[in-house]
Design an enzyme around this catalytic site. Sequence first.
Site, PDB file in Angstrom:
ATOM      1  N   LYS A   1      -5.089  -8.714  -4.722  1.00  0.00           N
ATOM      2  CA  LYS A   1      -4.323  -9.834  -4.177  1.00  0.00           C
ATOM      3  C   LYS A   1      -4.614 -10.075  -2.701  1.00  0.00           C
ATOM      4  CE  LYS A   1       0.056  -7.346  -3.688  1.00  0.00           C
ATOM      5  NZ  LYS A   1      -0.578  -5.999  -3.744  1.00  0.00           N
TER       6      LYS A   1
ATOM      7  N   ARG B   1     -12.388   1.459  -3.232  1.00  0.00           N
ATOM      8  CA  ARG B   1     -11.996   0.571  -2.134  1.00  0.00           C
ATOM      9  C   ARG B   1     -12.371   1.198  -0.788  1.00  0.00           C
ATOM     10  NH1 ARG B   1      -6.364  -2.635  -2.470  1.00  0.00           N
ATOM     11  NH2 ARG B   1      -5.408  -0.881  -1.416  1.00  0.00           N
TER      12      ARG B   1
ATOM     13  N   ARG C   1       2.000   5.197  -5.702  1.00  0.00           N
ATOM     14  CA  ARG C   1       2.181   3.781  -5.346  1.00  0.00           C
ATOM     15  C   ARG C   1       2.382   2.915  -6.594  1.00  0.00           C
ATOM     16  NH1 ARG C   1      -2.733   2.254  -1.768  1.00  0.00           N
ATOM     17  NH2 ARG C   1      -1.614   0.305  -1.405  1.00  0.00           N
TER      18      ARG C   1
ATOM     19  N   ARG D   1       8.460  -6.924  -1.526  1.00  0.00           N
ATOM     20  CA  ARG D   1       8.084  -5.813  -2.386  1.00  0.00           C
ATOM     21  C   ARG D   1       9.301  -5.200  -3.074  1.00  0.00           C
ATOM     22  NH1 ARG D   1       3.004  -4.129   0.032  1.00  0.00           N
ATOM     23  NH2 ARG D   1       1.925  -2.568  -1.221  1.00  0.00           N
TER      24      ARG D   1
ATOM     25  N   ARG E   1      -8.917   4.326   2.702  1.00  0.00           N
ATOM     26  CA  ARG E   1      -7.549   4.444   3.214  1.00  0.00           C
ATOM     27  C   ARG E   1      -6.919   5.721   2.672  1.00  0.00           C
ATOM     28  NH1 ARG E   1      -4.807  -1.231   1.872  1.00  0.00           N
ATOM     29  NH2 ARG E   1      -3.080   0.134   1.374  1.00  0.00           N
TER      30      ARG E   1
HETATM   31  P1  AMP Z   1      -0.633  -2.749   1.228  1.00  0.00           P
HETATM   32  O1  AMP Z   1      -1.743  -2.868   2.214  1.00  0.00           O
HETATM   33  O2  AMP Z   1       0.037  -4.075   0.932  1.00  0.00           O
HETATM   34  O3  AMP Z   1      -1.019  -2.038  -0.030  1.00  0.00           O
HETATM   35  O4  AMP Z   1       0.504  -1.875   1.940  1.00  0.00           O
HETATM   36  C1  AMP Z   1       0.270  -0.525   2.296  1.00  0.00           C
HETATM   37  C2  AMP Z   1       1.580   0.220   2.436  1.00  0.00           C
HETATM   38  O5  AMP Z   1       2.373  -0.398   3.469  1.00  0.00           O
HETATM   39  C3  AMP Z   1       2.467   0.214   1.206  1.00  0.00           C
HETATM   40  O6  AMP Z   1       2.124   1.216   0.268  1.00  0.00           O
HETATM   41  C4  AMP Z   1       3.837   0.458   1.827  1.00  0.00           C
HETATM   42  O7  AMP Z   1       4.000   1.818   2.197  1.00  0.00           O
HETATM   43  C5  AMP Z   1       3.753  -0.339   3.110  1.00  0.00           C
HETATM   44  N1  AMP Z   1       4.243  -1.720   2.914  1.00  0.00           N
HETATM   45  C6  AMP Z   1       3.507  -2.871   2.963  1.00  0.00           C
HETATM   46  N2  AMP Z   1       4.287  -3.941   2.739  1.00  0.00           N
HETATM   47  C7  AMP Z   1       5.547  -3.469   2.537  1.00  0.00           C
HETATM   48  C8  AMP Z   1       6.807  -4.073   2.232  1.00  0.00           C
HETATM   49  N3  AMP Z   1       6.920  -5.396   2.086  1.00  0.00           N
HETATM   50  N4  AMP Z   1       7.883  -3.266   2.092  1.00  0.00           N
HETATM   51  C9  AMP Z   1       7.780  -1.936   2.247  1.00  0.00           C
HETATM   52  N5  AMP Z   1       6.631  -1.302   2.494  1.00  0.00           N
HETATM   53  C10 AMP Z   1       5.521  -2.045   2.646  1.00  0.00           C
END
Ligand code: AMP
Length: 214
Positions: A13, A127, A171, A88, A160
């Site tokens: 996404k 990734r 996750r 989220r 990452r």
């Molecule tokens: P992402 O890059 O979107 O996969 O985000 C990486 C990590 O950031 C996630 O696994 C969460 O720990 C944190 N994170 C990102 N967006 C949110 C959100 N809207 N609410 C809570 N944690 C978030």
Amino acid sequence: MKIVMLGAPGAGKGTQAKMLADQYAIPHISTGDIFRANIKEGTELGKKAKEFIDAGALVPDELTVDLVMDRIDHEDCKKGYILDGFPRTINQAEKLTEALGVKGGDIDYAVNVDVPDEAIVERMAGRRMCPNCGASYHVVNIPPKKDGICDRCGEELITRKDDQPETVKKRLAVYHEQTRPLYDYYKEKGLVVDVDGTKPMEEVFQAIVSRLGE
Ligand code: AMP
């Protein structure tokens, strides 16, 4: 156009969100990117967020919601924006609906990039990201021109920490428990656009644009 991206971590996404941001000339707002930038800069927010992110948990809503609400109030968001990684949780979605409702509106689309769990774990293992400029790659699907090196800035690519297999499983569990319910939340509002995220990147993109308009 205000768009929310839905889908499991690793569904692609973020990649689609960046392409859509170019297509519609609106900002791409990724909470994950904002947190990672804060961690890199060593801010208070970064320090607080890091422990949750590294554990594969969600950053608490009180650190997340206001951050996004402030961001979408910026001048560059007047014509719309793409939210990637937010909301989220149902609570975050309700806060967003409330904030937009005050202005008499709502989001226009919730684009759901659908990929089964089995494919996710495999994808995330491949990734890679650039720790300098944030560009993302995949060793098979979106390889950099030169192995392990960022096309944009020449930095060495990394995996990452939260893309390690054990953290990915955590996750995904968090996704099913806390984030997946957003699908029904937006479905009831009639805003969901479903796309098959297992298709090649460009095909997924075309499928979205054909539903949202040029
Ligand atoms: P992402 O890059 O979107 O996969 O985000 C990486 C990590 O950031 C996630 O696994 C969460 O720990 C944190 N994170 C990102 N967006 C949110 C959100 N809207 N609410 C809570 N944690 C978030």
